[in-house]
Design a protein around this motif. Structure first.
Motif, PDB file in Angstrom:
ATOM      1  N   MET A  27      -2.952  -3.113   3.576  1.00 26.83           N
ATOM      2  CA  MET A  27      -3.606  -1.871   3.160  1.00 26.83           C
ATOM      3  C   MET A  27      -4.428  -1.283   4.302  1.00 26.83           C
ATOM      4  SD  MET A  27      -6.559  -1.320   0.281  1.00 26.83           S
ATOM      5  CE  MET A  27      -7.749  -2.135   1.362  1.00 26.83           C
TER       6      MET A  27
ATOM      7  N   GLU B 263      -2.102  -8.816   1.580  1.00 25.95           N
ATOM      8  CA  GLU B 263      -1.909  -7.449   1.095  1.00 25.95           C
ATOM      9  C   GLU B 263      -3.067  -6.559   1.496  1.00 25.95           C
ATOM     10  OE1 GLU B 263       0.903  -8.320  -2.835  1.00 25.95           O
ATOM     11  OE2 GLU B 263      -1.021  -7.282  -3.069  1.00 25.95           O
ATOM     12  N   ARG B 264      -4.288  -7.116   1.544  1.00 28.95           N
ATOM     13  CA  ARG B 264      -5.424  -6.312   1.985  1.00 28.95           C
ATOM     14  C   ARG B 264      -5.288  -5.946   3.462  1.00 28.95           C
ATOM     15  NH1 ARG B 264      -8.754  -8.580  -0.608  1.00 28.95           N
ATOM     16  NH2 ARG B 264      -8.980  -6.956  -2.183  1.00 28.95           N
TER      17      ARG B 264
ATOM     18  N   ILE C  98      -4.624  -5.047  -5.284  1.00 29.22           N
ATOM     19  CA  ILE C  98      -4.343  -5.787  -4.053  1.00 29.22           C
ATOM     20  C   ILE C  98      -4.589  -7.260  -4.344  1.00 29.22           C
ATOM     21  CG2 ILE C  98      -5.013  -6.113  -1.642  1.00 29.22           C
ATOM     22  CD1 ILE C  98      -3.593  -3.483  -2.150  1.00 29.22           C
TER      23      ILE C  98
ATOM     24  N   THR D 276       0.820  -1.210   0.000  1.00 31.09           N
ATOM     25  CA  THR D 276       0.000   0.000   0.000  1.00 31.09           C
ATOM     26  C   THR D 276       0.856   1.264   0.000  1.00 31.09           C
ATOM     27  OG1 THR D 276      -2.016   0.943   0.964  1.00 31.09           O
ATOM     28  CG2 THR D 276      -0.287   0.300   2.514  1.00 31.09           C
TER      29      THR D 276
ATOM     30  N   ASP E 282      -7.165  -0.943  -4.454  1.00 29.37           N
ATOM     31  CA  ASP E 282      -7.930  -2.140  -4.110  1.00 29.37           C
ATOM     32  C   ASP E 282      -9.129  -2.289  -5.046  1.00 29.37           C
ATOM     33  OD1 ASP E 282      -8.654  -4.422  -2.696  1.00 29.37           O
ATOM     34  OD2 ASP E 282      -9.780  -3.297  -1.188  1.00 29.37           O
TER      35      ASP E 282
END
Length: 564
Positions: free
Chosen positions: A443, A439-440, A434, A380, A429
């Protein structure tokens, strides 16, 4: 030529002898110079800004055509904000962990290669100017201290002791002969003997000048520095307004920050629960982070491996976005991806010189002693600093020939730029950038970080109470509490958390820019969607919104929402 553009041209011409970026924006060579940080220019720049703002105020906006109104609004707001920042003492006394004159002098040589040609000679000329530039900055800080003692600045004439000490410590790390030895480590390519000899001498002079400046900070300026870091409500209102370029209701912003923080913490716990297959509770995010770190998934080791990943990720993102949410400039891929060791451990963006003498850079600083980096946590930040964040915004604006050179190259507004970059994190996203639940989570943790910035920055500087919340049982802000929010909710490491809190004290109000600015971009997009219905197109919205160029959030709101 319109009256507004004629004023902007004269303003750039007045800046050019003192600020290389202004000279380059006018097409004049300036790669061999550093910026003027003398007290004489500080005074003259303040007078110039006020005079030009008065000229712009005297123009009847109703007589301007559509092309000139954004420039008029942007320039008038920026000049008034710069005068306000000066009058609080913020600009004259500026010392902080990042983005201050000290850093600009050093960053003028980031990732530089000294070559046996005119470009290399320009680097050597800049290097030769380091001692005198630091001497000018020392004189400015002394002058600011003296003016502050006379009561000229509402926020005082010397930065807080924390800021003075942090910058001195950073300088010590740059010139450590057993560590970075920054100027002694400048890269070369095919240098002849004469240039090589000159480089060694100039690098030694630059290192000595920084050592003397460090000594000045510790032995002289620190004695005058206030031990109280908070600036209080009045100064905070002024600096925050200037950084965002808009009038602010601080109570509303504080409440918004808390609502966002609670929402995002709940979201992080939900994602972490899915990742671990364990119940939602206050420790589930820590369990998820520990599991991800233990697995070694998406971990990289060494600067070369990290740099290769960063380059590939940026290139892939550009390819995925072009023609979908944006029509990208052809040269957007011309950005350097730099990985280096530093004390700060942050990712940041440096726009290239207006004349092309240096390219834009996405710089990923790796904390010293760290053997590997988990990319899931930093994706991010790459979107924020690179594409679709800062680099995309800068590239589109600089490619927009309809903008005046002042707006294309010199109009820097934290609310606009940081707001866009934070908006871009969520946009990434939405657009499928993403790639995994990990990875989310990274973020969302980054968004929690920006929410902590709002409540901690406001709370620490203005003394606002902590509301009843499930997140904390404290009632009053302390630096230690702010650090614990960053460590326990955003999962930052202890070093980064301390750096962040020091940053809040050095830049009062700047921390609001991220989420407050992003909210404006999102609100404008939603209003455009509601107004156009089925005719709404995301690429067209981004084209039109960025097409107006950089400006304060006040003028931007009016431009995007059609208030005037």
């Amino acid at each position: 030529m319109s009256a507004v553009r004629e004023i902007a041209d004269r303003y750039l011409a007045a800046l050019a002898p003192h600020e290389p970026a202004a000279a380059q924006a006018l097409g004049r060579p300036a790669a061999d110079r550093l910026q003027d940080f003398s007290p004489e220019w500080a005074e003259a720049r303040r007078a110039l800004d006020a005079a030009v703002a008065d000229e712009l105020r005297a123009i009847d906006r109703t007589t301007l055509d559509a092309a000139d109104r954004p420039l008029h609004a942007a320039m008038l707001e920026r000049l008034d904000s710069d005068v306000s920042l000066f009058d609080t003492g913020f600009t004259p006394r500026l010392l902080a962990p990042l983005a201050t004159p000290v850093h600009f002098i050093r960053e003028a040589f980031d990732d530089t290669v000294v070559t046996p040609d005119a470009a290399g000679d320009a680097v050597l000329a800049r290097l030769a100017a380091v001692p005198s530039t630091l001497d000018d900055l020392r004189r400015r800080l002394e002058w600011s201290r003296d003016q502050g003692e006379l009561g000229r600045f509402s926020g005082g004439g010397v930065a807080g002791l924390t800021q003075v000490t942090v910058v001195a410590d950073q300088i010590a790390s740059w010139i450590d002969p057993d560590g970075m030895d920054y100027f002694g480590s400048l890269r070369t390519q095919g240098l002849d003997a004469a240039r090589a000899t000159r480089l060694v001498a100039l690098a030694a002079d630059a290192t000595a000048a920084f050592a003397a400046f460090e000594s000045f900070l510790r032995s002289e300026l620190a004695a005058s520095a206030p031990t109280e870091d908070a600036v209080g409500e009045e100064v905070y209102q002024a600096t925050a307004r200037a950084f965002l370029g808009s009038d602010l209701d601080l109570d509303d912003i504080y409440a918004y920050g808390w609502s966002e923080l609670e929402r995002l913490v709940a979201e992080s716990r939900r994602i972490a629960s899915e990742l671990t297959g364990t119940p939602v509770d206050p420790d589930v995010v820590r369990r998820a982070v520990a599991a991800l770190e233990a697995s070694g998934d998406q971990s990289l080791s060494g600067q070369d491996e990290i740099a290769a990943w960063l380059r590939a990720r940026v290139d892939q993102t550009i390819a995925q976005l072009d023609g979908t949410a944006f029509d990208l400039p052809a040269d957007i891929g011309e950005v350097e991806c730099v990985v280096t060791e530093a004390a700060s451990g942050v990712v940041y963006y440096l726009p290239g010189a207006p004349d092309g003498s240096s390219r834009s850079k996405i710089v990923w600083t790796i904390p010293r002693g760290l053997s590997s980096i988990a990319t899931w946590h930093e994706v991010t930040s790459v979107h924020h600093e690179g594409v679709p964040g800062h680099h995309l915004e800068h590239s589109i604006n600089r490619a927009n020939a309809s903008l005046h050179p002042w707006q294309r190259y010199l109009c820097e507004v934290h609310g606009y730029a940081e707001g866009w970059a934070h908006y871009s994190e969520g946009l990434a996203d939405e657009l499928g950038l993403i790639r995994s639940p990990a990875e989310r989570l990274g973020m969302v943790l980054g968004q929690i970080w920006r929410s902590v910035r709002i409540v901690a920055d406001l709370g620490l500087h203005t003394g606002r109470a902590i509301p009843a919340t499930t997140i904390a049982d404290a009632t009053a802000w302390t630096p230690e509490l702010a650090g614990s929010f960053l460590r326990d909710l955003a999962m930052t490491d202890a070093h980064t958390a301390k750096f962040e809190v020091d940053r809040y004290f050095g830049w009062p109000g700047q921390a609001l820019a991220f989420k407050v600015g992003a909210k404006l971009w999102r609100d404008a997009r939603e209003q455009s969607r509601q107004r156009l219905g089925a005719g709404f197109d995301l690429k067209s919205f981004h084209r039109d919104a960025l097409g107006a160029g950089p400006m304060g959030l006040g003028p931007l709101r009016s431009t995007l929402l059609g208030d005037r």
